[in-house]
Design a protein around this motif. Structure first.
Motif, PDB file in Angstrom:
ATOM      1  N   GLU A 169      60.027 -35.253 -18.689  1.00 57.90           N
ATOM      2  CA  GLU A 169      61.195 -36.093 -18.463  1.00 57.90           C
ATOM      3  C   GLU A 169      61.288 -36.426 -16.974  1.00 57.90           C
ATOM      4  OE1 GLU A 169      64.858 -35.102 -21.360  1.00 57.90           O
ATOM      5  OE2 GLU A 169      64.283 -33.455 -20.056  1.00 57.90           O
ATOM      6  N   LEU A 170      61.829 -37.588 -16.673  1.00 63.94           N
ATOM      7  CA  LEU A 170      62.031 -37.981 -15.285  1.00 63.94           C
ATOM      8  C   LEU A 170      63.522 -37.912 -14.977  1.00 63.94           C
ATOM      9  CD1 LEU A 170      60.841 -39.126 -12.644  1.00 63.94           C
ATOM     10  CD2 LEU A 170      61.304 -41.408 -13.557  1.00 63.94           C
ATOM     11  N   ALA A 171      63.904 -36.983 -14.130  1.00 58.78           N
ATOM     12  CA  ALA A 171      65.306 -36.835 -13.742  1.00 58.78           C
ATOM     13  C   ALA A 171      65.591 -37.766 -12.568  1.00 58.78           C
ATOM     14  CB  ALA A 171      65.594 -35.384 -13.352  1.00 58.78           C
ATOM     15  N   THR A 172      66.522 -38.674 -12.743  1.00 56.18           N
ATOM     16  CA  THR A 172      66.805 -39.694 -11.722  1.00 56.18           C
ATOM     17  C   THR A 172      68.187 -39.561 -11.091  1.00 56.18           C
ATOM     18  OG1 THR A 172      67.657 -41.241 -13.411  1.00 56.18           O
ATOM     19  CG2 THR A 172      65.293 -41.334 -12.898  1.00 56.18           C
ATOM     20  N   GLY A 173      68.934 -38.525 -11.469  1.00 54.29           N
ATOM     21  CA  GLY A 173      70.307 -38.400 -10.983  1.00 54.29           C
ATOM     22  C   GLY A 173      70.465 -37.672  -9.667  1.00 54.29           C
ATOM     23  N   LEU A 227      71.403 -31.272  -7.131  1.00 51.18           N
ATOM     24  CA  LEU A 227      72.763 -30.772  -7.275  1.00 51.18           C
ATOM     25  C   LEU A 227      73.601 -31.055  -6.037  1.00 51.18           C
ATOM     26  CD1 LEU A 227      75.019 -29.097  -8.568  1.00 51.18           C
ATOM     27  CD2 LEU A 227      73.867 -27.035  -7.746  1.00 51.18           C
ATOM     28  N   LEU A 228      73.081 -30.752  -4.861  1.00 50.75           N
ATOM     29  CA  LEU A 228      73.871 -30.951  -3.651  1.00 50.75           C
ATOM     30  C   LEU A 228      73.989 -32.416  -3.270  1.00 50.75           C
ATOM     31  CD1 LEU A 228      73.017 -27.908  -1.356  1.00 50.75           C
ATOM     32  CD2 LEU A 228      75.011 -28.315  -2.787  1.00 50.75           C
ATOM     33  N   ASP A 229      73.042 -33.242  -3.706  1.00 48.40           N
ATOM     34  CA  ASP A 229      73.216 -34.685  -3.529  1.00 48.40           C
ATOM     35  C   ASP A 229      74.519 -35.118  -4.189  1.00 48.40           C
ATOM     36  OD1 ASP A 229      70.823 -34.966  -2.236  1.00 48.40           O
ATOM     37  OD2 ASP A 229      69.732 -35.728  -3.958  1.00 48.40           O
ATOM     38  N   ARG A 230      74.715 -34.637  -5.419  1.00 48.80           N
ATOM     39  CA  ARG A 230      75.903 -35.020  -6.187  1.00 48.80           C
ATOM     40  C   ARG A 230      77.170 -34.465  -5.562  1.00 48.80           C
ATOM     41  NH1 ARG A 230      76.371 -36.802 -11.652  1.00 48.80           N
ATOM     42  NH2 ARG A 230      74.186 -37.385 -11.325  1.00 48.80           N
ATOM     43  N   VAL A 231      77.109 -33.234  -5.072  1.00 42.57           N
ATOM     44  CA  VAL A 231      78.272 -32.620  -4.433  1.00 42.57           C
ATOM     45  C   VAL A 231      78.742 -33.464  -3.248  1.00 42.57           C
ATOM     46  CG1 VAL A 231      79.078 -30.629  -3.103  1.00 42.57           C
ATOM     47  CG2 VAL A 231      77.675 -30.277  -5.149  1.00 42.57           C
ATOM     48  N   VAL A 232      77.798 -33.882  -2.428  1.00 45.21           N
ATOM     49  CA  VAL A 232      78.141 -34.615  -1.213  1.00 45.21           C
ATOM     50  C   VAL A 232      78.510 -36.062  -1.506  1.00 45.21           C
ATOM     51  CG1 VAL A 232      77.228 -35.452   0.985  1.00 45.21           C
ATOM     52  CG2 VAL A 232      76.734 -33.122   0.243  1.00 45.21           C
ATOM     53  N   SER A 233      77.788 -36.720  -2.393  1.00 42.55           N
ATOM     54  CA  SER A 233      77.984 -38.153  -2.601  1.00 42.55           C
ATOM     55  C   SER A 233      79.297 -38.482  -3.300  1.00 42.55           C
ATOM     56  CB  SER A 233      76.821 -38.731  -3.412  1.00 42.55           C
ATOM     57  OG  SER A 233      76.792 -38.174  -4.713  1.00 42.55           O
ATOM     58  N   ARG A 234      79.839 -37.543  -4.059  1.00 44.45           N
ATOM     59  CA  ARG A 234      81.046 -37.855  -4.821  1.00 44.45           C
ATOM     60  C   ARG A 234      82.280 -37.921  -3.929  1.00 44.45           C
ATOM     61  NH1 ARG A 234      81.393 -33.533  -9.308  1.00 44.45           N
ATOM     62  NH2 ARG A 234      83.357 -34.575  -9.754  1.00 44.45           N
ATOM     63  N   HIS A 269      70.553 -38.273 -15.041  1.00 38.52           N
ATOM     64  CA  HIS A 269      70.808 -39.660 -14.660  1.00 38.52           C
ATOM     65  C   HIS A 269      71.980 -39.702 -13.677  1.00 38.52           C
ATOM     66  CE1 HIS A 269      74.454 -39.948 -17.140  1.00 38.52           C
ATOM     67  NE2 HIS A 269      73.772 -39.420 -18.149  1.00 38.52           N
ATOM     68  N   PRO A 270      72.225 -40.821 -13.005  1.00 43.21           N
ATOM     69  CA  PRO A 270      73.265 -40.902 -11.973  1.00 43.21           C
ATOM     70  C   PRO A 270      74.690 -40.862 -12.505  1.00 43.21           C
ATOM     71  CG  PRO A 270      71.568 -42.574 -11.634  1.00 43.21           C
ATOM     72  CD  PRO A 270      71.360 -42.015 -13.008  1.00 43.21           C
ATOM     73  N   GLY A 271      74.896 -41.026 -13.784  1.00 48.00           N
ATOM     74  CA  GLY A 271      76.240 -41.064 -14.340  1.00 48.00           C
ATOM     75  C   GLY A 271      76.999 -39.763 -14.203  1.00 48.00           C
ATOM     76  N   SER A 321      76.230 -36.890 -16.679  1.00 51.37           N
ATOM     77  CA  SER A 321      74.844 -36.441 -16.770  1.00 51.37           C
ATOM     78  C   SER A 321      74.748 -34.932 -16.936  1.00 51.37           C
ATOM     79  CB  SER A 321      74.067 -36.860 -15.513  1.00 51.37           C
ATOM     80  OG  SER A 321      72.766 -36.299 -15.516  1.00 51.37           O
ATOM     81  N   ARG A 322      73.756 -34.510 -17.689  1.00 46.42           N
ATOM     82  CA  ARG A 322      73.464 -33.079 -17.788  1.00 46.42           C
ATOM     83  C   ARG A 322      72.646 -32.654 -16.576  1.00 46.42           C
ATOM     84  NH1 ARG A 322      68.258 -32.886 -20.869  1.00 46.42           N
ATOM     85  NH2 ARG A 322      67.739 -35.052 -21.339  1.00 46.42           N
ATOM     86  N   LEU A 323      72.809 -31.406 -16.204  1.00 47.31           N
ATOM     87  CA  LEU A 323      72.090 -30.829 -15.072  1.00 47.31           C
ATOM     88  C   LEU A 323      70.883 -30.076 -15.611  1.00 47.31           C
ATOM     89  CD1 LEU A 323      72.171 -30.472 -11.984  1.00 47.31           C
ATOM     90  CD2 LEU A 323      73.577 -28.435 -12.332  1.00 47.31           C
ATOM     91  N   LEU A 324      69.709 -30.324 -15.022  1.00 54.10           N
ATOM     92  CA  LEU A 324      68.464 -29.758 -15.539  1.00 54.10           C
ATOM     93  C   LEU A 324      67.857 -28.734 -14.589  1.00 54.10           C
ATOM     94  CD1 LEU A 324      66.724 -33.083 -16.680  1.00 54.10           C
ATOM     95  CD2 LEU A 324      68.135 -31.556 -18.078  1.00 54.10           C
TER      96      LEU A 324
END
Length: 414
Positions: A168-172, A175-182, A223-225, A228-231
């Motif tokens: 699978e290709l994870a594109t989201g 974890l810390l990218d998401r923490v900071v970007s939100r 995915h970026p949504g 998204s599930r965390l893998l």
């Protein structure tokens, strides 16, 4: 997609928390205009670092240009490695870009020619004995795991000199990218992410698998949504061993000892990423899947604060701090973090692995079960970002080559 693991000797480099520096170099340069000693090397290594998504919002124009250049370089590299791919693989998948490399592997982004669906292919070289052992170990685990919070193996092409794993290709993002970007992050948000990680870890441990390299870089969103599930990704160091209902009682194994009464298999190989190593690994004692729970304690500390519980430029001092369990809850944002969250971390960072929370127990911890309902709703985002930025500003001016390569402790054959 988190599979470009590199297994190199311990002395080769330093990574872990230092990875955040690579992604914040551009941010520091934009504000301080301090050139890096090795600008080309820094630029090439910014991809895949902790902070890439968050930094983008601060310098969209500069990063857009860099992304265009980087994408061009990736396509060039992909074309270079495309010739190495077996025609039976390229007949099914179109090679798009090189996205990672390891000691015995190359990872490329591909597109299925019929469905146009994106995937990642990890090409493993089998010429060296170590490469064959690493491939066999990783493939054995990937062929067994099937869970919503695990990167999934789609299919395998096996040839005498190479093995191609389609994943699978994870594109989201990490974890810390998401923490900071939100832009807004609370303890409740932290528990939402950790519950997914814990679900995956519990599944692994019940299957009898120990990951041995859990860290933020190996936790990717599918995915970026927002939904998204965390893998959990990168099973290059994973192995069957530790504890699990599927283990067969026996006297001894190549990796360690099994005790029939406890149905446990004690691992012995020293491997992992330095900042996340459990004390028993550093002491070279037989260990179990409890080392993954220690790593989750480190991850939780990072997610809530943007800083590391154990950190030092000297490996000797770093390991000494880990062996002493020497960390603190001083400085922002810890005064605003709940006691339940701190208790969760303390129970994971227990020096005695026998008293450390198991995955089952961690999922049932009050802080996780209630999703931090009794915790402060304070936004921790500013403190987390500030701590990451301060760490980067101390390191961006030197940008040593040691921060630009993997530092996983060598684990031949596993």
């Amino acid at each position: 997609m988190g599979c470009g693991n590199s297994k190199v000797p311990l002395e080769a480099s330093k990574k872990g928390y230092v990875g955040v520096v690579q992604s914040l170099v551009a941010f520091s340069k934009a504000h301080n205009d301090r050139p890096c000693d090795e600008p080309k090397k820094c630029l090439e290594k910014q991809r895949g670092a902790w902070f890439s998504t968050g930094v983008k919002s601060h310098q969209q124009t500069s990063n857009s240009q860099q992304l265009i250049l980087r994408d061009g370089r990736q396509r060039d590299k992909a074309a270079k490695y495309k010739d190495k791919f077996d025609p039976r693989v390229t007949a099914r998948y179109d090679i798009k870009a090189l996205i990672g490399r390891g000691s015995f592997s190359r990872v490329v982004r591909v597109e299925h020619r019929a469905t146009r669906q994106p995937f990642a292919i990890k090409m493993m070289e089998l010429e060296a004995p170590e490469g064959r052992e690493v491939c066999a170990s990783e493939l054995a685990v990937l062929q067994r795991v099937s869970h919503t919070n695990m990167i999934q193996l789609i299919e395998v092409f096996q040839f005498p000199q190479r093995v191609y794993m389609v994943l699978e290709l994870a594109t989201g993002g990490e974890l810390l990218d998401r923490v900071v970007s939100r832009g807004h992050f609370t303890e409740r948000d932290a528990t939402q992410a950790l519950r997914m990680v814990l679900a995956g870890v519990r599944y692994l441990h019940n299957l009898g698998v120990t990951h041995r390299d859990l860290k933020p870089e190996n936790l990717l969103y599918y995915h970026p949504g927002a939904d998204s599930r965390l893998l959990i990704t990168d099973f290059g160091l994973a192995t069957f061993g530790g504890t699990g209902p599927e283990l067969i009682d026996n006297n001894t194994t190549d990796e360690g000892d099994r005790t029939g009464t406890e149905r446990s298999w004690s691992l012995r190989t020293t491997c992992g990423t330095p900042e996340y190593l459990a004390p028993e690994v550093l002491l070279r004692r037989p260990y179990s899947c409890a080392v993954d729970m220690w790593a989750l304690g480190v991850i939780t500390y990072i997610v809530l604060s943007g800083s590391m519980p154990f950190e030092d430029d000297s490996r000797t001092r770093l390991y000494r701090s880990i062996l002493r369990g020497k960390y603190s809850f001083h400085g922002d944002p810890w005064p605003s973090v709940s006691n339940l969250a701190k208790d969760f971390i303390q129970r994971l960072l227990a020096l005695d692995s026998a008293t450390r929370l198991t995955a089952d127990q961690a999922i049932c911890h009050s802080w996780v079960v209630t999703m931090a309902a009794s915790s402060s709703t304070r936004n921790l985002h500013r403190s987390i970002s500030q701590n990451l930025r301060q760490r980067a500003s101390r390191s961006s001016s030197r940008c040593p080559s040691s921060t630009t390569s993997s530092c996983d402790v060598g684990c031949p054959g596993k």
